[in-house]
Design a protein around this motif. Structure first.
Motif, PDB file in Angstrom:
ATOM      1  N   PHE A   2       6.453  14.247 -23.394  1.00 45.11           N
ATOM      2  CA  PHE A   2       5.821  15.554 -23.233  1.00 45.11           C
ATOM      3  C   PHE A   2       6.160  16.124 -21.854  1.00 45.11           C
ATOM      4  CE2 PHE A   2       2.867  13.712 -26.453  1.00 45.11           C
ATOM      5  CZ  PHE A   2       3.078  14.667 -27.436  1.00 45.11           C
ATOM      6  N   THR A   3       6.371  17.435 -21.820  1.00 37.97           N
ATOM      7  CA  THR A   3       6.715  18.112 -20.572  1.00 37.97           C
ATOM      8  C   THR A   3       5.742  19.268 -20.328  1.00 37.97           C
ATOM      9  OG1 THR A   3       8.282  19.527 -21.774  1.00 37.97           O
ATOM     10  CG2 THR A   3       9.159  17.525 -20.763  1.00 37.97           C
ATOM     11  N   GLY A   4       5.895  19.897 -19.173  1.00 42.91           N
ATOM     12  CA  GLY A   4       5.059  21.048 -18.839  1.00 42.91           C
ATOM     13  C   GLY A   4       3.711  20.634 -18.264  1.00 42.91           C
ATOM     14  N   LYS A   5       2.845  21.605 -18.118  1.00 39.84           N
ATOM     15  CA  LYS A   5       1.538  21.368 -17.527  1.00 39.84           C
ATOM     16  C   LYS A   5       0.554  20.828 -18.561  1.00 39.84           C
ATOM     17  CE  LYS A   5       1.875  24.855 -13.858  1.00 39.84           C
ATOM     18  NZ  LYS A   5       1.218  26.031 -13.234  1.00 39.84           N
ATOM     19  N   ILE A   6      -0.450  20.129 -18.073  1.00 37.80           N
ATOM     20  CA  ILE A   6      -1.529  19.666 -18.946  1.00 37.80           C
ATOM     21  C   ILE A   6      -2.405  20.872 -19.290  1.00 37.80           C
ATOM     22  CG2 ILE A   6      -3.538  18.160 -19.138  1.00 37.80           C
ATOM     23  CD1 ILE A   6      -2.252  16.334 -17.076  1.00 37.80           C
TER      24      ILE A   6
ATOM     25  N   ASN B 235       3.745   9.922 -14.427  1.00 37.13           N
ATOM     26  CA  ASN B 235       4.193  11.309 -14.592  1.00 37.13           C
ATOM     27  C   ASN B 235       4.574  11.787 -13.196  1.00 37.13           C
ATOM     28  OD1 ASN B 235       3.571  12.399 -17.518  1.00 37.13           O
ATOM     29  ND2 ASN B 235       1.803  11.146 -16.946  1.00 37.13           N
ATOM     30  N   PRO B 236       5.832  11.587 -12.773  1.00 34.30           N
ATOM     31  CA  PRO B 236       6.202  11.772 -11.364  1.00 34.30           C
ATOM     32  C   PRO B 236       5.856  13.143 -10.795  1.00 34.30           C
ATOM     33  CG  PRO B 236       7.985  10.726 -12.587  1.00 34.30           C
ATOM     34  CD  PRO B 236       6.980  11.150 -13.595  1.00 34.30           C
TER      35      PRO B 236
ATOM     36  N   ASN C  34       6.495  13.230 -19.052  1.00 35.41           N
ATOM     37  CA  ASN C  34       7.180  14.012 -18.016  1.00 35.41           C
ATOM     38  C   ASN C  34       6.363  15.249 -17.666  1.00 35.41           C
ATOM     39  OD1 ASN C  34       9.546  12.321 -17.903  1.00 35.41           O
ATOM     40  ND2 ASN C  34      10.138  13.185 -19.894  1.00 35.41           N
ATOM     41  N   LEU C  35       5.045  15.089 -17.633  1.00 32.99           N
ATOM     42  CA  LEU C  35       4.156  16.207 -17.335  1.00 32.99           C
ATOM     43  C   LEU C  35       4.246  16.571 -15.860  1.00 32.99           C
ATOM     44  CD1 LEU C  35       1.136  14.888 -19.419  1.00 32.99           C
ATOM     45  CD2 LEU C  35       2.653  16.783 -20.043  1.00 32.99           C
ATOM     46  N   SER C  36       3.941  17.826 -15.554  1.00 35.19           N
ATOM     47  CA  SER C  36       4.087  18.307 -14.181  1.00 35.19           C
ATOM     48  C   SER C  36       2.926  19.232 -13.825  1.00 35.19           C
ATOM     49  CB  SER C  36       5.421  19.047 -14.024  1.00 35.19           C
ATOM     50  OG  SER C  36       5.491  20.143 -14.931  1.00 35.19           O
ATOM     51  N   GLY C  37       2.847  19.570 -12.544  1.00 36.16           N
ATOM     52  CA  GLY C  37       1.827  20.502 -12.080  1.00 36.16           C
ATOM     53  C   GLY C  37       0.532  19.807 -11.696  1.00 36.16           C
ATOM     54  N   GLU C  38      -0.480  20.615 -11.441  1.00 32.52           N
ATOM     55  CA  GLU C  38      -1.765  20.114 -10.972  1.00 32.52           C
ATOM     56  C   GLU C  38      -2.658  19.745 -12.152  1.00 32.52           C
ATOM     57  OE1 GLU C  38      -5.357  21.338  -7.866  1.00 32.52           O
ATOM     58  OE2 GLU C  38      -3.736  22.750  -8.319  1.00 32.52           O
TER      59      GLU C  38
ATOM     60  N   ASN D 279     -14.240  13.350 -15.750  1.00 31.61           N
ATOM     61  CA  ASN D 279     -14.608  11.959 -16.059  1.00 31.61           C
ATOM     62  C   ASN D 279     -13.404  11.035 -16.175  1.00 31.61           C
ATOM     63  OD1 ASN D 279     -17.357  12.629 -16.223  1.00 31.61           O
ATOM     64  ND2 ASN D 279     -17.128  13.280 -18.344  1.00 31.61           N
ATOM     65  N   GLN D 280     -12.220  11.518 -15.849  1.00 29.46           N
ATOM     66  CA  GLN D 280     -11.015  10.703 -16.037  1.00 29.46           C
ATOM     67  C   GLN D 280     -10.643   9.977 -14.757  1.00 29.46           C
ATOM     68  OE1 GLN D 280     -10.149  10.662 -19.249  1.00 29.46           O
ATOM     69  NE2 GLN D 280     -11.690  12.265 -19.535  1.00 29.46           N
ATOM     70  N   GLY D 281     -10.171   8.752 -14.901  1.00 31.49           N
ATOM     71  CA  GLY D 281      -9.676   7.987 -13.762  1.00 31.49           C
ATOM     72  C   GLY D 281      -8.180   8.170 -13.593  1.00 31.49           C
ATOM     73  N   PRO D 282      -7.616   7.638 -12.509  1.00 35.86           N
ATOM     74  CA  PRO D 282      -6.177   7.843 -12.244  1.00 35.86           C
ATOM     75  C   PRO D 282      -5.269   7.203 -13.286  1.00 35.86           C
ATOM     76  CG  PRO D 282      -7.142   6.261 -10.703  1.00 35.86           C
ATOM     77  CD  PRO D 282      -8.280   6.879 -11.441  1.00 35.86           C
ATOM     78  N   THR D 283      -5.745   6.144 -13.948  1.00 31.11           N
ATOM     79  CA  THR D 283      -4.910   5.455 -14.942  1.00 31.11           C
ATOM     80  C   THR D 283      -4.442   6.402 -16.039  1.00 31.11           C
ATOM     81  OG1 THR D 283      -6.199   3.453 -14.537  1.00 31.11           O
ATOM     82  CG2 THR D 283      -4.813   3.476 -16.489  1.00 31.11           C
ATOM     83  N   ALA D 284      -5.259   7.394 -16.350  1.00 25.47           N
ATOM     84  CA  ALA D 284      -4.941   8.299 -17.450  1.00 25.47           C
ATOM     85  C   ALA D 284      -3.690   9.127 -17.193  1.00 25.47           C
ATOM     86  CB  ALA D 284      -6.129   9.228 -17.713  1.00 25.47           C
ATOM     87  N   PHE D 285      -3.266   9.228 -15.935  1.00 23.40           N
ATOM     88  CA  PHE D 285      -2.174  10.160 -15.597  1.00 23.40           C
ATOM     89  C   PHE D 285      -0.975   9.472 -14.943  1.00 23.40           C
ATOM     90  CE2 PHE D 285      -6.345  12.229 -15.141  1.00 23.40           C
ATOM     91  CZ  PHE D 285      -6.238  13.206 -16.107  1.00 23.40           C
ATOM     92  N   LEU D 286      -0.952   8.159 -14.901  1.00 22.84           N
ATOM     93  CA  LEU D 286       0.119   7.448 -14.207  1.00 22.84           C
ATOM     94  C   LEU D 286       1.480   7.672 -14.861  1.00 22.84           C
ATOM     95  CD1 LEU D 286      -1.619   4.010 -13.484  1.00 22.84           C
ATOM     96  CD2 LEU D 286      -1.318   5.942 -11.923  1.00 22.84           C
TER      97      LEU D 286
END
Length: 709
Positions: A229-233, A274-275, A252-256, A265-272
């Protein structure tokens, strides 16, 4: 359709020139599955065409249907047998078939379209095979379809837009396949009953559809990890229920990362992995290219670069030196204040004594060897005294808790139990206050500082559902932990009684109270404690109960302390307060079936998801009244199930009545049926085989709090 059925029967007659005419039409359709599997003789040994109906065949369940004299087949459950073959289209003739469970085999080929002629199907479990082909759009023609699990196969192609016709679908799990392409929009708003969505470990690409955020019934984990997946969440994901956990790793998600709604309620593991993602909860901040210039106009990145280039090398060096000098000056002030406070305690050393190999330490001490130490400067002196040959100190962690070692050693005591984590005594002090004293043993004198650091971290844990550590004692030949004594035993005895028989004292409301309190305590240890502790050994014997059946988690952090001391405390000699070596609670070691599957691998490192799994098994024991512990042949009872998790999952897959699984003692509380079912779902989420699919304890605790409130 008629031509199709006729061809099957002609085929059957060719293979069986003299078949029995007594077997029902459902039985004849099932024989097609036997014919489609290699080595069918051993796998289907009791599938006999001479029977009047197939209802006694292994893996087949039936029920009576009005208008028919013979019972009709409603369930096929032939899983985990490593059968090799294909799924025959003739199964579509089973018009009253509700559940098809063929997972954990080696079926190959595509899923036949004709299968979906079985219009009563509502659960299809085909995961763990080698099926190929595409996701059949025809499955959405089934009016009652609720559960689809095609994970761990070789299915490919894209997600069809026709999926939006599956309006009753509750669970769609297609992880670990070869699906690809973009996920179309317009599907998800129509799937208003979807509870679980797992599209992970495929080849999906493109952006995440905005309208996934309209899945209002979703719970557990939205798993889109390990795709492309690409682009912003999409910010719309924040509209999902707050109890939903995201897993967007390895894309391959990007942005803030958005900060609204469920994102909080999400921890950092959920987004690892994705450079190009940034923002909370990741430690990677997002750059803001639009800083205001002195004139009030936004400056470009280039202008910021030029401004930085304007600093000369000499000025940069001067600023660095000034910063270093300032830090050094502040450090000197802190050191001066520290030593001045230390000297004010009235303790002084007259020489440069060192610890010898024999004799008592010559280091000075403000307090006697049997007193509590209540400040950091004195603790430093304690650490030095902890060397070989030193006499130990009783050290208070809770300043409001005071007594001396002599009082502890003279007090009446008796043994509560013994295990690999030490002997535990109940000690009644002179003021009548009982405490629990755990004897850790004799070793580990060379790792005193590690021991103290670990004990201090445990002592900082303060939660109403966690046992409070009050003090500790260290000496080369003795190590003790002093904690609150919880008066009503543990959950294991409350459930099974000391004789191993079921207890009648735990009502449903009491069990729900215990489940909620334990979840709150574990969530605190995982999320809020200073060390973010992993308990590593959650089981009923480590959940203590007071007289109001309020639960207290005990024994957390002990495995690390045992490692530091480096010995077997259960085999050490010595008794407190003259306690007799009468170990009433001692039981032979049993396999720990509360442990997660990954925790049973040698040298594996404990994780919080271990605790989640173990907590799920405890929930299942509260619900069913059955123990997952393997007993010896002489003590085996009907309340023991060697693999409780598999037993419950099989019951749900085969849609057994709830009364077949729930503790008979709870059946009298009819009004609790919905609550019991809700807790079953929480327990099944905890005991997922894949640790990444298990929710966080914080989420589980919040879900339990809603039940019965």
């Amino acid at each position: 359709m008629q031509l199709f059925s006729l061809s099957f029967f002609l085929f059957f007659f060719l293979l069986n020139p003299t078949p029995s005419l007594s077997l029902s039409s459902d039985g004849l359709s099932l024989l097609s599955l036997k014919s489609a599997v290699d080595d069918a003789a051993s796998a289907f040994s009791d599938w006999n065409e001479d029977d009047p109906n197939p209802c006694r065949w292994t893996g087949i369940s039936c029920m009576n249907v009005s208008g028919f004299s013979d019972p009709r087949v409603v369930g096929i459950a032939i899983s985990g047998r490593n059968l090799r073959g294909y799924i025959p289209s003739e199964l579509g003739n089973l018009f009253y078939l509700r559940r098809l469970n063929l997972h954990g085999n080696n079926f190959y080929g595509s899923i036949p379209v004709q299968l979906f002629n079985a219009s009563s199907l509502h659960s299809i479990f085909l995961y763990g095979n080698n099926l190929s082909g595409t996701l059949p759009p025809a499955m959405c023609q089934l009016p009652r379809l609720q559960n689809v699990d095609f994970s761990n196969n070789s299915l490919s192609g894209s997600i069809p837009e026709g999926l939006k016709k599956c309006k009753q679908l509750q669970r769609l799990v297609v992880t670990r396949n070869q699906f690809s392409g973009e996920i179309p929009e317009g599907i998800w708003p129509e799937m208003e009953n979807l509870v679980q969505l797992d599209l992970s470990s495929n080849e999906f690409n493109g952006s995440i559809p905005d309208d996934i955020g309209e899945l209002k019934s979703l719970s557990g984990t939205l798993n889109l990890s390990h795709n492309h997946f690409t682009g912003k969440i999409p910010k719309s994901l924040g509209n999902l229920p707050e109890t939903v956990s995201f897993d967007l790793r390895s894309n391959n998600l990007s942005g803030e990362i958005p900060q609204t709604g469920a994102f909080a309620n999400q921890g950092p593991t959920a987004f690892l992995n994705n450079p190009d993602l940034c923002g909370f909860p990741l430690q990677k901040s997002c750059r803001n290219p639009s800083r205001s210039s002195p004139e009030g106009q936004s400056s470009s990145p280039e202008s910021g670069t030029n401004a930085r280039k304007g600093l000369s090398p000499g000025l940069i060096i001067l600023i660095s030196v000034a910063d270093a000098a300032g830090v050094a000056f502040i450090g000197l002030i802190i050191v001066y204040i520290y030593w001045k406070n230390r000297d004010s305690q009235g303790c002084s050393c007259t020489g440069k004594e060192k610890l010898g190999s024999t004799g008592r330490s010559a280091l000075c001490s403000c307090l006697s060897a049997h007193s509590f130490q209540n400040n950091d400067s004195e603790m430093e002196s304690d650490k030095e005294r902890g060397g070989k040959g030193a006499e130990g100190d009783l050290v208070a962690i809770d300043k409001g808790f005071s007594f001396e070692l002599d009082e502890l050693l003279r007090a009446s005591a008796y043994v509560l139990g013994k295990s690999g984590l030490g002997i535990v005594y109940k000690v009644v002090l002179g003021n009548g206050v009982p405490v629990a004293v755990r004897r850790l043993g004799e070793g580990g004198e060379q790792r005193y500082k590690e021991f103290v650091a670990e004990v201090q971290a445990i002592g900082r844990v303060k939660h109403p559902n966690v046992v409070k550590l009050r003090a500790y004692y260290w000496a080369p030949d003795e190590k003790l932990l002093i904690s609150d004594f919880i008066s009503n035993g543990n959950l294991a005895n409350a459930l099974r009684g000391r004789s191993g028989q079921p207890s009648s004292s735990l009502s449903w409301s009491t069990r729900l109270k215990i489940a909620k309190g334990t979840a709150r305590g574990l969530a605190y240890l995982h999320e809020c404690s200073p060390r973010k502790f992993v308990h590593g050994d959650i089981k009923p014997s480590n959940i203590l109960l007071d007289n109001e059946f309020q639960p207290y988690i005990s024994d957390f952090g002990l495995n690390r302390l045992i490692t530091i001391t480096g010995n077997n405390p259960a085999s050490s000699g010595g008794f407190i307060g003259g306690a007799l070596p009468y170990l009433k609670s001692v039981q032979p070691e049993r396999p720990n079936n509360y442990k997660a599957p990954e925790a049973r691998v040698a040298n594996s490192r404990p994780t919080q998801k271990w605790d989640v799994y173990s907590f799920g098994v405890v929930l299942l024991e509260l619900l069913t009244g059955k123990s997952p512990e393997l007993s010896s042949p002489t003590t085996s009872t009907s309340t023991e199930v060697p693999d409780l998790v598999k037993w419950v999952r099989k019951g749900f897959e085969e849609e057994n009545p709830l009364s077949d699984m729930v503790d008979p003692l709870l059946l009298q509380e009819v009004q609790a049926k919905k609550e019991v079912l809700a807790v079953f779902h929480v327990a099944l989420a905890c005991t997922e085989g894949d640790p990444e699919l298990r929710p966080r304890m914080k989420t589980l605790s919040e879900n339990l709090e809603r039940i019965g409130s």
